[in-house]
Design an enzyme around this catalytic site. Structure first.
Site, PDB file in Angstrom:
ATOM      1  N   GLN B 125       0.850  -1.190   0.000  1.00 41.04           N
ATOM      2  CA  GLN B 125       0.000   0.000   0.000  1.00 41.04           C
ATOM      3  C   GLN B 125       0.886   1.240   0.000  1.00 41.04           C
ATOM      4  O   GLN B 125       2.013   1.206   0.476  1.00 41.04           O
ATOM      5  CB  GLN B 125      -0.981   0.000   1.179  1.00 41.04           C
ATOM      6  CG  GLN B 125      -0.373  -0.098   2.563  1.00 41.04           C
ATOM      7  CD  GLN B 125       0.114   1.228   3.128  1.00 41.04           C
ATOM      8  OE1 GLN B 125       0.019   2.259   2.481  1.00 41.04           O
ATOM      9  NE2 GLN B 125       0.651   1.183   4.334  1.00 41.04           N
ATOM     10  N   SER B 128       0.454   6.946   2.960  1.00 45.51           N
ATOM     11  CA  SER B 128       1.026   8.104   3.656  1.00 45.51           C
ATOM     12  C   SER B 128       2.094   8.796   2.836  1.00 45.51           C
ATOM     13  O   SER B 128       2.765   8.188   1.992  1.00 45.51           O
ATOM     14  CB  SER B 128       1.652   7.654   4.980  1.00 45.51           C
ATOM     15  OG  SER B 128       0.678   7.164   5.851  1.00 45.51           O
ATOM     16  N   SER B 160       3.664  -0.349   3.569  1.00 47.53           N
ATOM     17  CA  SER B 160       3.801  -1.727   4.043  1.00 47.53           C
ATOM     18  C   SER B 160       4.095  -2.662   2.885  1.00 47.53           C
ATOM     19  O   SER B 160       3.456  -2.568   1.841  1.00 47.53           O
ATOM     20  CB  SER B 160       2.514  -2.190   4.728  1.00 47.53           C
ATOM     21  OG  SER B 160       2.239  -1.379   5.819  1.00 47.53           O
ATOM     22  N   GLU B 243     -10.227  -2.196   5.676  1.00 44.09           N
ATOM     23  CA  GLU B 243      -9.049  -2.385   6.516  1.00 44.09           C
ATOM     24  C   GLU B 243      -9.441  -2.393   7.990  1.00 44.09           C
ATOM     25  O   GLU B 243      -9.007  -3.225   8.765  1.00 44.09           O
ATOM     26  CB  GLU B 243      -8.053  -1.264   6.226  1.00 44.09           C
ATOM     27  CG  GLU B 243      -6.736  -1.402   6.977  1.00 44.09           C
ATOM     28  CD  GLU B 243      -5.687  -0.407   6.501  1.00 44.09           C
ATOM     29  OE1 GLU B 243      -6.077   0.664   5.997  1.00 44.09           O
ATOM     30  OE2 GLU B 243      -4.493  -0.707   6.641  1.00 44.09           O
TER      31      GLU B 243
END
Lengths: 311, 387
Positions: B125, B128, B160, B243
């Site tokens: 992913q 951020s 991640s 999530e």
């Protein structure tokens, strides 16, 4: 496998909620407290709705429903801080008598003619004894009528009453969270509603979390009692601990959010707080119920692990 | 309410159990946050796929088994009962997969879902940015349309799996004049595209699970955009819902941890404090409560309902439960808690788990943000700064 209430069950609970909102608001609690009395009209209203006969079999004039419906409605009684002993009589006493095969009084209970006191060894009082004499005890909850007395250590009665106490506690917690939230929306300080401050928001959110995860434990316990599972006492104790923790956290948070106003008699919150304190200790304290869970889980008599969700 | 499994559900459980007992590695895999551990976890994804267990709820046409959410919960319970490894492809199967299922075109479903379910493409992913953490609407990385491509320039961080994964997904500003939630687009990209530089970030335990991603005029075909240009925020919020809500952390994981904690307690009972005993009992109670709640949510979704902001309650609950269970274990271990390996050579999984559990209240939207969402969207309190 379907962990949901039916539409009918939810509609029933909603009907009771609406009825109690309309007839049993804070003004009624204040009046009963001021007059130190019960109002027979409130009891009659519950009888007319069929709630005293909710668990009474149809042949004895009741609705023949089960403990799941009763637990849902007990939560509504907690939400309304109901002053009448509906839960004790109709949701604890009736299934207890049924389990013992004692059906003689059921028709009279359904008709609202009998309120059933439930003496038990675990409590140092009897709530709503029919005759009150010099042995009256004074509860912090002005709407609870207590007498000195005790009874036998009947495990089934204890489990039924602890379950229904837990159900009332989640309803009480819901109501206190709602009261604190509404207050936080209208009380302004520093030029804004206090509910806009994260210091308030996060405390109330933590209560929402505790309540969200206490409710399904109560429903699981009600289903286990309804089915007569051998493990039902563990689930009841789990429910009582979780519901007590959610209600105590919410009570303390709600008074904090109300600030000094929360410490007054003028704000309604104290009725709900006092009922929560009473039910937290009634029918087995937190320590009593925690110990029952602990002995089964750590002692190895209850199956644990991911494959035993519904053991 | 019916809390009994059907004979078919019980038979399914037996099938999963038999397969897991035959295939789950006997020894725990080393952490997937290093090259060797990552590779062994990817190999496990492919073993799972060989049994067609990659993502059981997806339609068969996309590499799944077309099972319902109760069967998924049973699968997960048996997975964690058997001690199944962490899923290398969790960003794909639990977050992006459901998002593609909801927003993707048929072509995108065909192209991305089956390789995801089969563990052939592992996803990272990329939410951020250095200036956009909890405040994700502050992202500034740009994707400017140039013919049939977007040209991406900018930086992502805390991505991640990005140190080793194959593909990534994230939201980018396709309208350079836009602000906040507008003008964002959800884009999928091959991490090996020219112009992408990955810089692994060494985490506090010394391993490298996440990475910074630098984009220097990276050309990505427009067909890699999900749900249309400018729809990025809505799509990302749906992904975040998956999530925080049902999928990422199924109850079996925490019930398995609670059971291990009970077993640990039994071996330390003589010296354990009453407080530790209570914490262990609480762990079991909370993990069970989480399971009941999840069964309720699953039943609601199966009946056509949706999870909204309640997902925030979930995320707060499981992340704080995980941390408290591992904290309790560390207390029970006493002087042995600091050992990376016990004197018999076994990895101290409680220590690894404790360190990982500290990230739970931070990732997937910090718990402070989740409490704001709870207060504003479930309780109806005014937004921060309102008034």
């Amino acid at each position: 496998m379907d962990f949901r209430f039916t539409e009918d069950q939810l509609t029933l609970a909603e009907t009771v909620r609406d009825y109690l909102v309309g007839t049993h608001g804070p003004d009624v609690l204040r009046r009963l407290d001021a007059e130190n009395a019960r109002d027979p009209a409130i009891w009659q209203g519950l009888v007319d709705m069929g709630l005293t006969g909710l668990l009474v079999p149809e042949e004895q004039g009741g609705l023949g429903m089960g403990l799941l419906e009763a637990a849902l409605i007990a939560a509504e009684c907690g939400r309304a801080c109901l002053a009448e002993p509906l839960v004790d009589t109709a949701f604890v006493g009736v299934p207890w008598l049924l389990a013992k095969g004692e059906t003689g009084q059921l028709a009279a209970i359904a008709a609202g003619e009998i309120k059933l006191p439930l003496p038990h060894a675990i409590n140092p009082w009897v709530a709503d004894a029919p005759s009150r004499g010099n042995d009256e005890l004074v509860s912090v909850d002005p709407l609870r009528v207590l007498s000195k007395g005790t009874g036998e250590d009947d495990p089934h009665l204890l489990n039924l009453a602890a379950l229904m106490s837990a159900a009332q506690l989640v309803g009480l917690a819901d109501a206190m969270l709602s009261q604190a939230t509404e207050y936080a929306k209208i009380r302004t300080q520093f030029g804004q509603p206090i509910g806009a401050f994260q210091g308030i928001k996060h405390q109330l959110a933590s209560c929402a979390v505790a309540i969200e995860f206490a409710k399904p434990v109560v429903w699981r316990a009600a289903a286990a009692m309804q089915e007569g599972l051998e493990s039902a006492p563990i689930h009841v104790s789990h429910a009582k601990v979780s519901a007590t923790d959610a209600a105590m956290l919410t009570a303390e948070t709600a008074i904090q959010v109300h600030g000094a106003m929360g410490y007054t008699y003028e704000v309604d919150l104290h009725f709900w707080m006092k009922r929560s304190w009473a039910l937290a200790g009634a029918w087995g304290s937190r320590a009593f119920h925690l110990k029952r869970v602990d002995e089964a889980v750590l002692g190895g008599t209850h199956a644990i692990g991911p494959e035993h969700t519904f053991a | 309410m019916d809390l009994n499994y059907t004979p078919a559900q019980t038979a399914f459980r037996a099938e999963v159990r038999a397969w897991m007992e035959a295939h789950v590695p006997k020894e725990p895999l080393i952490t997937l946050e290093c090259r060797e551990g990552y590779d062994s976890h990817v190999e496990w994804e492919r073993t799972l796929a060989s049994g067609n267990w990659g993502m059981v709820t997806w339609p068969e046409a996309y590499g799944g088994r077309g099972l319902d959410l109760i069967q998924w919960l049973i699968f997960e319970e048996e997975y964690f009962r058997a001690g199944g490894p962490n899923r290398a492809n969790q960003n794909g199967i639990f977050l992006l997969g459901p998002t593609i299922m909801e927003f993707g075109t048929e072509e995108q479903k065909q192209r991305f879902l089956t390789p995801m379910a089969r563990g052939e493409v592992i996803w990272a992913q990329a939410w951020s940015e250095p200036g956009a953490g909890s405040d994700m609407a502050a992202i500034s990385s740009k994707a400017i349309r140039d013919g049939d491509h977007y040209v991406i320039t900018g930086q992502k961080t805390w991505s991640s799996r990005a140190a080793f994964a194959d593909w990534g997904f994230g939201i980018f500003r396709t309208d350079p004049e836009s602000k906040r939630h507008k003008g964002l687009t959800f884009i999928l990209f091959d991490l090996n595209t020219p112009g992408i530089t990955r810089r692994p970030i060494r985490q506090l335990h010394g391993d490298t699970g996440f990475a910074e991603l630098f984009f220097d005029e990276v050309r990505v075909p427009v067909e890699n955009c999900l749900a249309g240009e400018g729809q990025g925020w809505n799509v990302a919020m749906a992904t975040a819902g998956f999530e925080r809500g049902l999928m990422l952390r199924s109850p079996g994981r925490f019930q398995a941890t609670a059971k291990r904690l009970v077993e640990l307690y039994r071996t330390h009972e003589a010296e354990a404090s009453p407080a530790a005993r209570e914490a262990v009992t609480q762990a079991w109670m909370a993990a069970q409560a989480y399971a009941y709640n999840t069964y309720g949510v699953a039943a609601k979704i199966m009946a056509g309902g949706k999870i909204g902001a309640e997902a925030s309650l979930n995320k707060i609950f499981w992340s704080e439960l995980d941390r408290s269970m591992h904290r309790t274990a560390m207390q029970l271990l006493g002087a042995a808690a600091e050992l990376k390996r016990f004197d018999d050579g076994r990895v101290n999984q409680w220590l690894e788990g404790y360190i990982f559990s500290l990230s739970g209240p931070i990732y997937a939207g910090s718990n402070e943000v989740q409490r704001n969402i709870t207060a504003e969207r479930l309780l109806g309190l005014p937004r921060v700064g309102a008034g």
